[in-house]
Design an enzyme around this catalytic site. Structure first.
Site, PDB file in Angstrom:
ATOM      1  CG  ASP A   6       4.634   0.441  -9.495  1.00  0.00           C
ATOM      2  OD1 ASP A   6       6.022   0.127  -9.792  1.00  0.00           O
ATOM      3  OD2 ASP A   6       3.817  -0.529  -9.689  1.00  0.00           O
ATOM      4  CG  ASN A  26      -3.091  -3.972   4.718  1.00  0.00           C
ATOM      5  OD1 ASN A  26      -3.056  -4.265   5.842  1.00  0.00           O
ATOM      6  ND2 ASN A  26      -2.270  -2.798   4.360  1.00  0.00           N
ATOM      7  CG  HIS A  45      -3.238 -10.948  -7.990  1.00  0.00           C
ATOM      8  ND1 HIS A  45      -3.629 -11.739  -9.241  1.00  0.00           N
ATOM      9  CD2 HIS A  45      -2.248 -11.639  -7.422  1.00  0.00           C
ATOM     10  CE1 HIS A  45      -2.695 -12.565  -9.316  1.00  0.00           C
ATOM     11  NE2 HIS A  45      -1.790 -12.147  -8.237  1.00  0.00           N
ATOM     12  CG  HIS A  67      -1.156  -8.039  -2.638  1.00  0.00           C
ATOM     13  ND1 HIS A  67      -2.636  -7.712  -3.139  1.00  0.00           N
ATOM     14  CD2 HIS A  67      -0.767  -6.796  -2.438  1.00  0.00           C
ATOM     15  CE1 HIS A  67      -2.852  -6.821  -2.647  1.00  0.00           C
ATOM     16  NE2 HIS A  67      -1.805  -6.157  -2.221  1.00  0.00           N
ATOM     17  CG  HIS A 122       6.074  -8.046  15.551  1.00  0.00           C
ATOM     18  ND1 HIS A 122       5.587  -7.373  16.544  1.00  0.00           N
ATOM     19  CD2 HIS A 122       5.761  -7.292  14.173  1.00  0.00           C
ATOM     20  CE1 HIS A 122       4.892  -6.086  15.953  1.00  0.00           C
ATOM     21  NE2 HIS A 122       5.206  -6.193  14.732  1.00  0.00           N
ATOM     22  CE1 TYR A 182     -13.403   5.393  28.076  1.00  0.00           C
ATOM     23  CE2 TYR A 182     -12.846   3.067  27.284  1.00  0.00           C
ATOM     24  CZ  TYR A 182     -13.201   4.144  28.559  1.00  0.00           C
ATOM     25  OH  TYR A 182     -12.776   4.103  29.673  1.00  0.00           O
TER      26      TYR A 182
END
Ligand code: G1P
Ligand code: G1P
Lengths: 351, 351
Positions: free
Chosen positions: A78, A153, A164, A166, A281, A319
């Site tokens: 959204d 994430n 939730h 996802h 990837h 660093y």
């Protein structure tokens, strides 16, 4: 030097996928930690929350109502960072003020109708459905977009704003920095050695064993020799596979199994719902589908932030941002720790 | 495209110092935030804490007693990531398992005897002393080491584990990834355009004005065109200067002034002790002192994590780690916001 001990003596290791180096200073684990302590990940999540826009049957920000889905569920983000129709910025012409058009689409994919499960606690067949959906979206969006980034994430510590289960899928009109760099590195290796970099790497690691976390007949999970995050892992097929949608039904089954194994070990490490960012990837798509991409090998990266405990993470700061990434335990130490953890999830283990 | 508006339409911008791109999606600021909220930075720090190993007269982890210093104070890090005498790891020879020796020294530098001050609240002459000490350490360690990284992690959010005002100086036997990349980019620009990249850039920004935060006769602070962190800034001299120890006494004075101005604005943005990581990049040293480094220009990077408020930061996670950095407001919006903030620190402002 015969007196060299990687656990005692700092050294540099080369990351061939990013053409960069990491500083390994394992003796740093000895320092006491008086710095920031994170909130431990929340463990009491209701199965259904009427205010959560990701739950079945609920209404989202734009007024749309989610179906009463019973498996995976995909919808358009959204608040997307990429939209299909942004105008071209044009260019300043000056070499120091260069811009380019960016177009794309951002999707959210729920793994399961329940908010209180995560991949390691889901049933095998439910995880297979997630993989099938990843493959489907990669194929569908990859038909036109040069790059389709599937990523998860997990945990508030990793910027995830909804408990939730996802992930997200962002497809873009451009090849982003990280895959562009990885493409360059894999291509150069293939040209010099006649074999895909990660196919050779998986063979080597399967023999050496010291960095292997879990393996099965199709897949291998290692803490890579060049890992930067403390418990970073790399998930690799043994067979040469370009893209996630090229996986056979059998390979999807063994992938679901190894993912459940890895993520169970992650949760068991500090007996907490383990935060991370992960993503796939594979060979570029869209216009690149017509090119020879045999230098590519499909793989997933897991980047978890925790270092010492459920509440003390590794800070990639001064660093690391300005000079070079630095780690505080060796990849071999991390792999051994993960390898030796129980295969059964701490939440379902009999007392 | 005449309808293009950088505040509404996502686009890519090129970072010429890192040869990479950033995705600017300013419309994302509109999304509501339901994710992690950080602890606000601590504001009640005692001037002297008998248990703080950085305070004057206190005993550190290794048993050494700090002098009763009254200005800056430098000592060796008690848990250094780099030590001068680590043995050589040797090499596996295999191209995918490469390591290298890493040697160096890690120092800690206190800015002030008091724990309850920060650079913007220190007196002008006290900040000049910090700059003089930076220059001294750069020269001293740079006599042999190819790279001397001066950096400050400020705030618990940036992994700083001690509230006493301090920075670190890590000198290494190798040129780390970030300066190596920056060296490559600045060299290529110089070869193609006959002028140092950042000298040209400072001229352009001084004329364009829209990304300037503060400036004086010797220095310029901008939110760079390619900034990735929301309120990231770049501090640049107007004159061509290779290294911090090349600065004249006058330039050190004007540097102290502009640092105080910038850091006051940072603190004023959310009326909080603003967290960041910052550090200096100048021409490489040690064996590189004999080479022609005229493509280099001294500069400092400031990387602050906060995005929306004192407690909501930008998460550089899944998409950023796996694909490409993404920002949620334009550099011009950030610069304007900082530029318009008062010059007086919120803590010393008359009510
Ligand atoms: O040396 P410190 O301040 O204890 O540690 C901090 O800065 C270091 C250098 O950026 C990082 O490696 C650490 O993760 C961080 O916590
Ligand atoms: O899209 P989300 O989950 O709201 O946002 C999260 O993931 C994005 C992609 O990695 C990041 O840009 C955001 O900073 C992070 O909070």
């Amino acid at each position: 030097d015969p007196s060299f001990d990687p656990k005692e003596h700092q050294h540099l290791r080369y990351n061939p996928l990013r053409d960069s180096w990491v500083l390994v200073s394992a003796h740093r684990m000895k320092r006491p930690w008086a710095g920031q302590v994170e909130k431990p990940p929340e463990e009491q999540i209701p199965r259904y929350d009427p205010r959560n826009p990701l739950c079945p049957g609920n209404t989202r920000a734009n007024g749309e109502v989610n179906p009463s889905y019973d498996s995976t569920f995909v919808f358009e983000n959204d608040f997307p960072a990429l939209q299909p129709d942004a105008p071209d910025p044009g260019s300043d012409q000056h070499p120091l003020f260069q811009s380019k058009a960016a177009r794309g689409v951002c999707k959210v994919m729920c793994f399961h109708p329940w908010s209180d499960v995560t991949l390691p606690l889901m049933k095998h067949q439910e995880v297979v459905k997630v993989i099938d959906k990843w493959a489907e979206l990669s194929e569908e969006l990859g038909a036109t977009y040069p790059w389709v980034q599937i990523f998860e994430n997990k945990g508030a510590m990793m910027g995830c704003s909804n408990p939730h289960p996802h992930c997200q899928v962002w497809a873009s009109s451009f090849l982003p920095n990280e895959p562009a760099l990885s493409d360059r590195c894999q291509r150069a290796y293939f040209q010099n050695h006649g074999e895909p970099l990660l196919v050779q790497y998986a063979k080597q690691e399967a023999e050496k064993k010291e960095r292997v976390v879990v393996e099965n007949s199709d897949w291998l999970v290692v803490v890579p020799y060049w890992a930067t995050w403390p418990y970073q892992t790399l998930l690799l097929p043994r067979r040469h596979v370009l893209r996630i949608n090229d996986l056979t039904a059998e390979e999807r089954g063994s992938l679901a199994a190894i993912m459940k194994q890895l993520l169970t070990k992650y949760d068991n490490l500090f007996e907490v719902c383990f935060p991370y960012s992960m993503g796939w990837h594979g060979a570029p798509t869209g216009p690149h589908l017509k090119e020879d991409n045999s230098h590519w090998q499909l793989h997933a990266h897991y980047y978890p932030p925790l270092l010492r405990s459920a509440t003390v993470k590794k800070f990639m700061v001064g660093y690391e941002m300005l000079a070079q990434e630095q780690r505080d335990l060796t990849p071999e130490q991390a792999a051994q720790k993960l390898r030796n953890l129980p295969e059964e999830h701490y939440k379902t283990r009999a007392n």
